[in-house]
Design a protein around this motif. Structure first.
Motif, PDB file in Angstrom:
ATOM      1  N   ILE A   1       0.873  -1.181   0.000  1.00 50.56           N
ATOM      2  CA  ILE A   1       0.000   0.000   0.000  1.00 50.56           C
ATOM      3  C   ILE A   1       0.908   1.228   0.000  1.00 50.56           C
ATOM      4  N   VAL A   2       0.985   1.887  -1.149  1.00 51.59           N
ATOM      5  CA  VAL A   2       1.911   3.009  -1.334  1.00 51.59           C
ATOM      6  C   VAL A   2       1.151   4.325  -1.210  1.00 51.59           C
ATOM      7  N   MET A   3       1.745   5.299  -0.545  1.00 57.47           N
ATOM      8  CA  MET A   3       1.160   6.649  -0.515  1.00 57.47           C
ATOM      9  C   MET A   3       1.620   7.387  -1.761  1.00 57.47           C
ATOM     10  N   ALA A   4       0.664   7.758  -2.611  1.00 58.05           N
ATOM     11  CA  ALA A   4       0.971   8.428  -3.877  1.00 58.05           C
ATOM     12  C   ALA A   4       1.521   9.831  -3.617  1.00 58.05           C
ATOM     13  N   PRO A   5       2.285  10.368  -4.568  1.00 56.39           N
ATOM     14  CA  PRO A   5       2.735  11.764  -4.441  1.00 56.39           C
ATOM     15  C   PRO A   5       1.535  12.703  -4.472  1.00 56.39           C
TER      16      PRO A   5
ATOM     17  N   GLY B   1      -1.827 -10.274 -11.044  1.00 57.56           N
ATOM     18  CA  GLY B   1      -0.469 -10.186 -11.574  1.00 57.56           C
ATOM     19  C   GLY B   1      -0.227  -8.922 -12.372  1.00 57.56           C
ATOM     20  N   HIS B   2      -1.260  -8.115 -12.578  1.00 57.11           N
ATOM     21  CA  HIS B   2      -1.068  -6.865 -13.341  1.00 57.11           C
ATOM     22  C   HIS B   2      -0.155  -5.921 -12.579  1.00 57.11           C
ATOM     23  N   ALA B   3      -0.412  -5.760 -11.274  1.00 51.65           N
ATOM     24  CA  ALA B   3       0.386  -4.831 -10.463  1.00 51.65           C
ATOM     25  C   ALA B   3       1.072  -5.565  -9.324  1.00 51.65           C
ATOM     26  N   ASP B   4       2.234  -5.034  -8.898  1.00 49.73           N
ATOM     27  CA  ASP B   4       2.931  -5.557  -7.719  1.00 49.73           C
ATOM     28  C   ASP B   4       2.549  -4.778  -6.472  1.00 49.73           C
ATOM     29  N   CYS B   5       2.141  -3.517  -6.642  1.00 49.79           N
ATOM     30  CA  CYS B   5       1.718  -2.689  -5.520  1.00 49.79           C
ATOM     31  C   CYS B   5       0.793  -1.606  -6.062  1.00 49.79           C
ATOM     32  N   VAL B   6       0.105  -0.907  -5.141  1.00 47.91           N
ATOM     33  CA  VAL B   6      -0.918   0.059  -5.541  1.00 47.91           C
ATOM     34  C   VAL B   6      -0.694   1.364  -4.785  1.00 47.91           C
ATOM     35  N   ALA B   7      -0.685   2.481  -5.512  1.00 46.49           N
ATOM     36  CA  ALA B   7      -0.518   3.797  -4.883  1.00 46.49           C
ATOM     37  C   ALA B   7      -1.887   4.441  -4.695  1.00 46.49           C
ATOM     38  N   TYR B   8      -2.144   4.883  -3.450  1.00 48.06           N
ATOM     39  CA  TYR B   8      -3.403   5.529  -3.071  1.00 48.06           C
ATOM     40  C   TYR B   8      -3.142   6.999  -2.766  1.00 48.06           C
ATOM     41  N   GLY B   9      -3.936   7.894  -3.344  1.00 55.81           N
ATOM     42  CA  GLY B   9      -3.758   9.321  -3.125  1.00 55.81           C
ATOM     43  C   GLY B   9      -4.758   9.873  -2.136  1.00 55.81           C
ATOM     44  N   VAL B  10      -5.943  10.245  -2.629  1.00 56.07           N
ATOM     45  CA  VAL B  10      -6.966  10.873  -1.774  1.00 56.07           C
ATOM     46  C   VAL B  10      -7.234  10.064  -0.489  1.00 56.07           C
ATOM     47  N   PRO B  11      -7.323   8.724  -0.541  1.00 56.96           N
ATOM     48  CA  PRO B  11      -7.557   7.998   0.727  1.00 56.96           C
ATOM     49  C   PRO B  11      -6.471   8.263   1.785  1.00 56.96           C
ATOM     50  N   PHE B  12      -5.225   8.514   1.334  1.00 59.70           N
ATOM     51  CA  PHE B  12      -4.154   8.800   2.297  1.00 59.70           C
ATOM     52  C   PHE B  12      -4.221  10.235   2.836  1.00 59.70           C
ATOM     53  N   ILE B  13      -4.833  11.157   2.063  1.00 59.58           N
ATOM     54  CA  ILE B  13      -5.024  12.509   2.604  1.00 59.58           C
ATOM     55  C   ILE B  13      -5.900  12.426   3.844  1.00 59.58           C
TER      56      ILE B  13
END
Ligand code: 8OZ
Length: 357
Positions: A19-23, A307-319
């Protein structure tokens, strides 16, 4: 089977979850100087349970700025400010990459040294208005970079990468998305150059490859990521054939063995997106793939399982949810985000979103 909560190795960086925090541009740096401050230390530290934080977009030079109060990575004061952010994230067990940014034509003389014209691949004015310190102002026609100015631009990227290393980040992400300078070079709507940086797809991709090569010499490519946004029309950007362009970009990045490729799979500006097959892009790219764009927990787990993605970046949910990882783990409800405090302001709508009791 892997899901959002499985650990992951991205190049040299070990993530405790996927679970990555997007820029996220938040415009709260100290002005003058565009310096990371105590409010930002609290904000990033609160979100350190992310597998990886990617910092807000961070200009590599005074000419790379295009919005008020965005923290830079070109002065000693900025490095000192970022050090405190990084120490707080690391103290909470987190990892943080810096996003290296140059806005190109998405700027305004009032934001630039000596009221300079913004620079771009070609002298083509974007539709719309710039966010300046005195409100919205019409974009201006930028100045086309001369071929012999590219080495100095690369030197700005090199110095930004070096300052990020000195500050203590875990890696860097090259911002090649969302209509900023590198994206302006990639696309035939904004790049009408006749030198080796324009024309063919390979030529338009040249600046990105030179930036990635420059930054990788500082960091090692296994601590460098790249962000792309093939169908995002944000900032008045367009290409006649994004599929061919970005398939080529993915193939051209393969030999670096980067930490990851980060792909914004949606458009941010509304309207009908151009047709684009992200599976084709994914097949063209041989390394770790970070997906971004309106994912929730269920779709995040599904895109990793597929298998499409190895990890996912979340923006607004992390705000709105400093403890997004814990909330996903528990299946807890999410706080709603307040749009009016996204860009600029105080601690309100920045560091005051509650964590679970
Ligand atoms: C929204 C507002 C200002 C900047 C991006 C850095 O799109 C941005 C940005 C987004 O990458």
């Amino acid at each position: 089977m892997a899901d959002l909560f499985s650990p992951l190795k991205l190049g040299r960086t070990e993530l405790r979850n996927r679970i990555v925090m997007a820029p996220l541009t938040r415009n709260r740096a100290t002005v003058p100087g565009c310096i990371p401050n105590a409010m930002m230390v609290t904000y990033y530290a609160q979100r350190a349970s992310a597998g990886l934080i990617i910092s807000e977009a961070t200009p590599i030079s005074p000419m790379g700025h295009g919005y008020p109060a965005t923290p830079g990575i070109h002065s000693a004061e900025q490095v000192a400010g970022w050090k405190k952010v990084i120490e707080a994230v690391h103290a909470n067990g987190g990892k943080i990459y810096l996003q290296l940014w140059h806005v190109g034509r998405i700027s305004h003389p009032s934001l630039l040294p000596d009221n300079a014209l913004p620079v771009a691949p070609s002298a083509i004015k974007p539709a719309g208005q710039a966010f300046t310190y005195t409100g919205l102002q019409d974009f201006v026609t930028p100045r086309a970079l001369e071929t012999n100015e590219i080495p100095a631009l690369l030197e700005d990227y090199r110095r930004g990468a070096e300052l990020a290393l000195e500050a203590g980040f875990d890696g860097v992400e090259v911002h090649a998305a969302n209509g900023y300078l590198i994206d302006q070079f990639l696309r035939d709507g904004t790049n009408q150059r006749s030198d080796q940086y324009g024309g063919s797809i390979a030529n338009r991709t040249r600046l990105l490859i030179e930036v990635v090569s420059t930054v990788s010499k500082v960091w090692g490519a296994d601590r460098v990521g790249v962000r792309l946004s093939p169908i995002n029309p944000f900032n008045d950007i367009l290409d006649s054939n994004p599929q061919a362009l970005f398939n080529h970009v993915a193939e051209a990045l393969n030999p670096f063995n980067l930490a990851y490729l980060h792909v914004v799979e949606v458009g941010m500006a509304g309207g009908e997106p151009q047709p684009f097959d992200f599976n084709e892009l994914r097949r063209a790219y041989r390394g770790n793939y970070m997906a971004n764009g309106s994912y929730d927990k269920a779709r995040g787990n599904a895109v990793i399982a597929s298998g499409h993605a190895d990890c996912v970046a979340y923006g607004v949910p992390f705000i709105a949810n400093p403890d997004l990882v814990e909330r996903f783990m528990q299946g807890a409800a999410l706080n709603a985000a307040d749009q009016s405090s996204f860009y600029g302001g105080t601690e309100k709508g920045y560091t005051d979103y509650p964590a679970l009791a």
